[in-house]
Write an enzyme that holds these catalytic residues in place. Sequence first.
Site, PDB file in Angstrom:
ATOM      1  N   ASN A 171      -2.734 -10.524   8.120  1.00 48.38           N
ATOM      2  CA  ASN A 171      -3.643  -9.403   8.329  1.00 48.38           C
ATOM      3  C   ASN A 171      -5.061  -9.740   7.864  1.00 48.38           C
ATOM      4  OD1 ASN A 171      -3.854  -6.294   8.784  1.00 48.38           O
ATOM      5  ND2 ASN A 171      -4.820  -6.609   6.782  1.00 48.38           N
ATOM      6  N   GLU A 172      -6.014  -9.641   8.776  1.00 49.05           N
ATOM      7  CA  GLU A 172      -7.437  -9.750   8.473  1.00 49.05           C
ATOM      8  C   GLU A 172      -7.802 -10.944   7.589  1.00 49.05           C
ATOM      9  OE1 GLU A 172      -8.823  -5.072   8.876  1.00 49.05           O
ATOM     10  OE2 GLU A 172      -8.671  -5.951   6.880  1.00 49.05           O
TER      11      GLU A 172
ATOM     12  N   GLN B 114       0.801  -1.217   0.000  1.00 53.76           N
ATOM     13  CA  GLN B 114       0.000   0.000   0.000  1.00 53.76           C
ATOM     14  C   GLN B 114       0.840   1.277   0.000  1.00 53.76           C
ATOM     15  OE1 GLN B 114      -2.710  -1.934   3.205  1.00 53.76           O
ATOM     16  NE2 GLN B 114      -3.956  -0.335   2.282  1.00 53.76           N
TER      17      GLN B 114
ATOM     18  N   HIS C 274       0.544  -9.227   4.737  1.00 51.07           N
ATOM     19  CA  HIS C 274      -0.539  -8.239   4.754  1.00 51.07           C
ATOM     20  C   HIS C 274      -1.262  -8.311   3.404  1.00 51.07           C
ATOM     21  CE1 HIS C 274      -2.073  -4.419   6.767  1.00 51.07           C
ATOM     22  NE2 HIS C 274      -2.751  -4.488   5.632  1.00 51.07           N
TER      23      HIS C 274
END
Length: 414
Positions: free
Chosen positions: A158-159, A20, A114
């Site tokens: 992540n998530e 990101q 991630h």
Amino acid sequence: MTARAFPPGFLFGAATAGHQVEGDNSTSDTWFAELVTPTVFKEPSGRACNSYELWAEDLELAHGLGLSAYRFSVEWARIEPLEGEFSEEALAHYEAILDRCHELGLQPIVTFNHFTSPHWFAMRGSWLDPEAPALFARYCDRVMEAFGDKIGIAVTMNEPNLSRLLTWIGLPDFVHDLERATLQAASEAAGVPRYRLANVMLPEDMDAMAAGMTAGHLAGKAAIKARRPELPVGLSIAIVDDVVDGDDASVRDRKRSEVYEHWLRLARDDDYVGVQNYEQVHYDGEGRVPLPEGTARNDMGSAIEPSSLAGAVRYAYDVAGVPVLVTEHGVSTHDDTLRAGLIEPALAGLLDVIDEGVPMWGYLHWSLLDNFEWIFGYEGQLGLHSFDHETFVRTAKPSAEVYAAIVRAGGLLG
């Protein structure tokens, strides 16, 4: 004057993620999927925030806010760009970030995965591949061998529940159709039967992907602990604060069962649970309750509700029973006054939770910078700093100073 202080050792930080912010993550699955036709991604990530080059500047931003922690991800696609071939340059790059974190007094919180994975991993079917957990564990072991002694807290992934959570958000049908078309186009372009990503997921794959990620978390944690048993390891879970209006909790409880409970039970054997909260949603016995007119909303149309963070943390601790680290919290909005107004009351809610006896390790704001927000591209703004997309000059927003003032005081101001 500090009216309410956080306990000694409480971590105040900010979070980022490799794909990101870094830019040019060209050996990753997401980069590949951004460039096929059709694609669900609004725009390519391109150079992002150019943080692969400007990482030292980003650390200075965190240090300048007085923060004591910085969360970032190491990019599997950079470290293992080809299956079984590890990049010494990439490993040295991330080790340099860790060294500078320690010099600046920032506890480095490192996410091993991630969302983004190597292109070759997606070609194998991502977490649908029976060998995926072992491949992830091998990568985790190589990272730990290189610089595991310098990591402060480890986040395996992540998530992993995000795609299941999004089934409750009510995204338009055309988005789901475009996700399917994207994976089909990527499969054809890569010449494989099933090209898969962790954050563009088909409904029929969700159970098997969750099983693969569960095994991946366990295998990754084992690899990390084998190198350094005392290093705290956990995973981060996306948790909406789901509130019941009235006395019928059936819809809320069904959502909790589908979206969170597997992962929170998994976290019972971890050192902590990472909570990532952005919103609060109300349910009655029929479904989601509409928001009152005039409610301040984020870019997804949900209410901006400071109490949501405390609610999510309470629920996570009730189920997992391990210490909580807020690994992400923030708001997607172009109006920074809304972000600035969210931080202090949300942290006040965390202090309430601490007073209730919930063990809290810290709070990490998402994000240090505006960045590439996956299928939404650069439309979403969640940063404490903006950046120029041509010069990459970072500019602090007023919310950054609001947060910094609380951090400097060690608590809420009277």
